[in-house]
Design a protein around this motif. Structure first.
Motif, short mmCIF file in Angstrom:
data_model
loop_
_atom_site.label_atom_id
_atom_site.label_comp_id
_atom_site.label_asym_id
_atom_site.label_seq_id
_atom_site.Cartn_x
_atom_site.Cartn_y
_atom_site.Cartn_z
N GLY A 1 0.78 -1.23 0.00
CA GLY A 1 0.00 0.00 0.00
C GLY A 1 0.81 1.28 0.00
O GLY A 1 0.29 2.34 0.36
N LEU A 2 2.08 1.21 -0.42
CA LEU A 2 2.94 2.40 -0.42
C LEU A 2 3.68 2.50 -1.75
O LEU A 2 4.21 1.51 -2.25
N LEU A 3 3.70 3.70 -2.31
CA LEU A 3 4.49 4.00 -3.51
C LEU A 3 5.22 5.32 -3.32
O LEU A 3 4.87 6.12 -2.44
N VAL A 4 6.17 5.59 -4.18
CA VAL A 4 6.90 6.84 -4.17
C VAL A 4 7.18 7.22 -5.61
O VAL A 4 7.39 6.35 -6.47
N ILE A 5 7.18 8.53 -5.91
CA ILE A 5 7.26 8.97 -7.30
C ILE A 5 7.99 10.31 -7.37
O ILE A 5 8.05 11.07 -6.39
N GLY A 6 8.55 10.61 -8.52
CA GLY A 6 9.14 11.93 -8.77
C GLY A 6 10.42 12.18 -8.00
O GLY A 6 11.23 11.28 -7.77
N ASP A 7 10.60 13.43 -7.57
CA ASP A 7 11.82 13.82 -6.87
C ASP A 7 12.00 13.10 -5.55
O ASP A 7 13.11 13.10 -5.00
N SER A 8 10.96 12.51 -5.02
CA SER A 8 11.11 11.74 -3.79
C SER A 8 11.99 10.51 -4.02
O SER A 8 12.63 10.03 -3.08
N ILE A 9 12.01 10.01 -5.23
CA ILE A 9 12.92 8.91 -5.58
C ILE A 9 14.26 9.47 -6.02
O ILE A 9 15.31 9.11 -5.51
N CYS A 10 14.22 10.35 -7.01
CA CYS A 10 15.44 10.86 -7.61
C CYS A 10 15.25 12.33 -7.95
O CYS A 10 14.32 12.67 -8.69
N LEU B 1 6.43 -2.90 -5.21
CA LEU B 1 7.88 -3.00 -5.40
C LEU B 1 8.22 -3.30 -6.85
O LEU B 1 9.21 -2.79 -7.38
N LYS B 2 7.41 -4.11 -7.50
CA LYS B 2 7.64 -4.39 -8.92
C LYS B 2 7.52 -3.11 -9.75
O LYS B 2 8.28 -2.90 -10.71
N LEU B 3 6.58 -2.25 -9.37
CA LEU B 3 6.43 -0.99 -10.10
C LEU B 3 7.64 -0.09 -9.85
O LEU B 3 8.12 0.58 -10.77
N LEU B 4 8.14 -0.06 -8.63
CA LEU B 4 9.33 0.74 -8.36
C LEU B 4 10.52 0.26 -9.18
O LEU B 4 11.36 1.05 -9.62
N GLN B 5 10.59 -1.03 -9.43
CA GLN B 5 11.64 -1.56 -10.29
C GLN B 5 11.47 -1.08 -11.73
O GLN B 5 12.45 -0.77 -12.42
N ARG B 6 10.23 -0.98 -12.17
CA ARG B 6 9.98 -0.42 -13.51
C ARG B 6 10.31 1.06 -13.55
O ARG B 6 10.83 1.57 -14.55
N PHE B 7 10.02 1.77 -12.46
CA PHE B 7 10.45 3.18 -12.37
C PHE B 7 11.96 3.29 -12.54
O PHE B 7 12.47 4.25 -13.13
N GLY B 8 12.68 2.32 -11.99
CA GLY B 8 14.14 2.36 -12.06
C GLY B 8 14.67 2.38 -13.48
O GLY B 8 15.68 3.04 -13.77
N THR B 9 14.00 1.67 -14.39
CA THR B 9 14.44 1.66 -15.79
C THR B 9 14.16 2.99 -16.47
O THR B 9 14.81 3.33 -17.47
N ILE B 10 13.21 3.76 -15.94
CA ILE B 10 12.94 5.11 -16.46
C ILE B 10 13.98 6.09 -15.93
O ILE B 10 14.49 6.94 -16.67
#
Length: 495
Positions: free
Chosen positions: A328-337, A374-383
């Motif tokens: 139930g948790l995600l992170v996006i944008g500048d919060s990641i990088c 977590l799988k989505l965060l891994q996809r974010f990583g390729t972006i």
């Protein structure tokens, strides 16, 4: 459960919209990343709440939560195309609010290698406050989205069952207030930006902190607005003057925005700070490697004093590599990088992440599907990786810039030299096809392998008549393929 804050939504209000699958999502932060995430979430959640610390202005205006919004912003083509899919006709909204139509106006790209001039393609010049306001207005018109202004997230609500931690909502309080209330949610998305508290929250939940790469850019820029006289209002689209970073030479930008104004910026990295003193600003423009910016400013009327902004470091949090992740948790944008803003990648990367979030939600059967976050965060990583690697390679040319992380120093130095060859061929040699490829990779429209893959490197060096250079860079018995595999990141998802 009494959640403290209520919006009094009627189910009948949503009858004309598509049927949602989930109940409520909360987005922490009304940044561009937060707005885009909320828009995508509204297709699948009955209610989306954006928590925003600021009281949002009714018209385009600077606000405390976006301290960099006085300075120029730009979107790469990737970001523009995603925004058009999410908000059809959004560029017409910009123009209706006075944005500058750049199409056909003069574009000047000036570097130590060459000075190019060509007509600009279709595009709109605007300030960050106008861009954000146009998108925010579209988002707030969505019937499932509500913005809770003047509130900030204090902590995450969680529950633990069978050794699994689930985020169940957010504890919030009014900005500068003390009373804490609770909001329940099926999904919480952290879009709070560069100063996100998520690493601390994760550690408090027992997950530890993510591995982090840090680029100590020590970037500073100074921006000033000018009023453009009538005889120049249809002349320039953009003027970009790039100095040699290895010599700590400054760079400058002139860009018309809305309402007859132009933004100008002078910037440097490595701890070399451009002036904010109005009496020294135009002198700094005259000290750039080309006088064009200073010549333009001499014809304009200043509006206000220069304003500075400093970025001590850029940081990539590797959430995607954490061994466990809360449900139930995600992170996006500048919060990641958070990127060096000079390259205009941040909003476009956030847009690509939002688009990927939309795809993931279509694949999720229910809010309890295990591990999809977590799988989505891994996809974010390729972006994120191509954009991050690009700024590390570029900024390490500046004396005074340092990097902490696993990227190969040998690979970075190889690519810096290789890019010098490519730029010389593109700019001095007039190879516009190669120039277009360079811009497409930098603009995230093509994967880095189009420029840095084994086949691409060999063919481009032959095109540049520099095949012998490669022999000098490789060690005895080392093949190009092995070198690239060992020293460059694996950019493509399939690799």
């Amino acid at each position: 459960m009494n959640e403290g804050i209520h919006f009094g939504r009627l189910e009948g209000e949503l009858s004309a919209a598509s049927s949602p699958v989930f109940s409520r999502a909360i987005v922490i932060g009304g940044s561009m990343a937060g707005l885009l995430a909320a828009k995508v979430l509204s297709d699948r959640y009955n209610e989306v709440i954006i928590l925003e610390r600021d009281e949002l202005p009714d018209r385009p205006a600077n606000r405390p939560g976006t301290p960099q919004d006085h300075h120029p912003h730009r979107l790469q083509d990737l970001g523009k195309s995603i925004l058009e899919k999410l908000f059809p006709g959004w560029t017409q909204d910009l123009l209706a609010e006075g944005a500058y139509d750049r199409e056909g106006k003069e574009m000047h790209l000036i570097s130590p290698l060459a000075a190019l001039q060509f007509p600009y393609e279709k595009d709109e010049g605007c300030s960050r406050p106008l861009l954000e306001w146009v998108i925010r207005r579209r988002v707030m018109a969505e019937p499932r989205i509500r913005v809770l202004q003047g509130h900030e997230a204090v902590s995450l609500r969680t529950k633990t069952a069978e050794d699994k931690v689930t985020v169940t909502g957010v504890r919030v309080k009014k900005h500068r207030g003390s009373d804490v209330e609770e909001l329940q949610a099926d999904l919480v998305v952290d879009a709070s930006g560069r100063y996100s508290r998520l690493p601390t929250w994760l550690e408090e939940m027992g997950f530890g902190k993510p591995e982090t790469e840090i680029l100590h850019a020590r970037l500073a820029y100074s921006s000033r607005y000018y009023r453009i006289p009538e005889h120049l209002q249809n002349k320039y689209s953009t003027v970009l003057i790039d100095g040699d970073p290895s010599l700590a030479e400054g760079s400058g930008v002139f860009s018309p925005i809305e309402d007859g104004l132009a933004e100008t910026t002078i910037y440097r990295a490595g701890g070399h700070y451009p002036p904010v003193d109005p009496d020294k600003y135009e002198q700094a423009a005259a000290e750039l490697i080309n006088p064009l910016l200073a010549e333009i400013l001499a014809q304009l009327e200043p509006v206000g004093n220069p304003r500075g902004f400093r970025v001590p470091e850029c940081r990539l949090n590797h959430y995607e590599s954490m061994p466990a992740w809360p449900i139930g948790l995600l992170v996006i944008g500048d919060s990641i990088c958070n990127f060096d803003p000079i390259y205009g990648q941040g909003i476009s990367v956030a847009a690509a992440e939002a688009a990927e979030l939309g795809k993931a939600l279509e694949e999720v059967g229910s809010a309890t599907d295990a591990g999809w976050e977590l799988k989505l965060l891994q996809r974010f990583g390729t972006i994120i990786l191509p954009a991050w690697w690009t700024i590390v390679v570029a900024d390490l040319r500046w004396p005074g810039v340092n990097y902490e992380g696993p990227l190969s120093r040998r690979g970075i130095e190889f690519c810096q030299k290789y890019l010098d060859i490519v730029r010389k061929q593109a700019l001095q040699g007039g190879d516009m096809e190669l120039f277009g490829l360079l811009m497409s990779v930098q603009g995230l429209d093509k994967r880095p392998s189009a420029l840095f893959g084994e086949e691409a490197v060999r063919s481009i060096l032959i095109r540049c008549k520099q095949a012998v250079w490669l022999e000098d860079e490789l060690e005895a018995g080392e093949t190009l393929g092995v070198f690239l595999e060992r020293n460059l990141p694996a950019f493509d998802p399939a690799s």
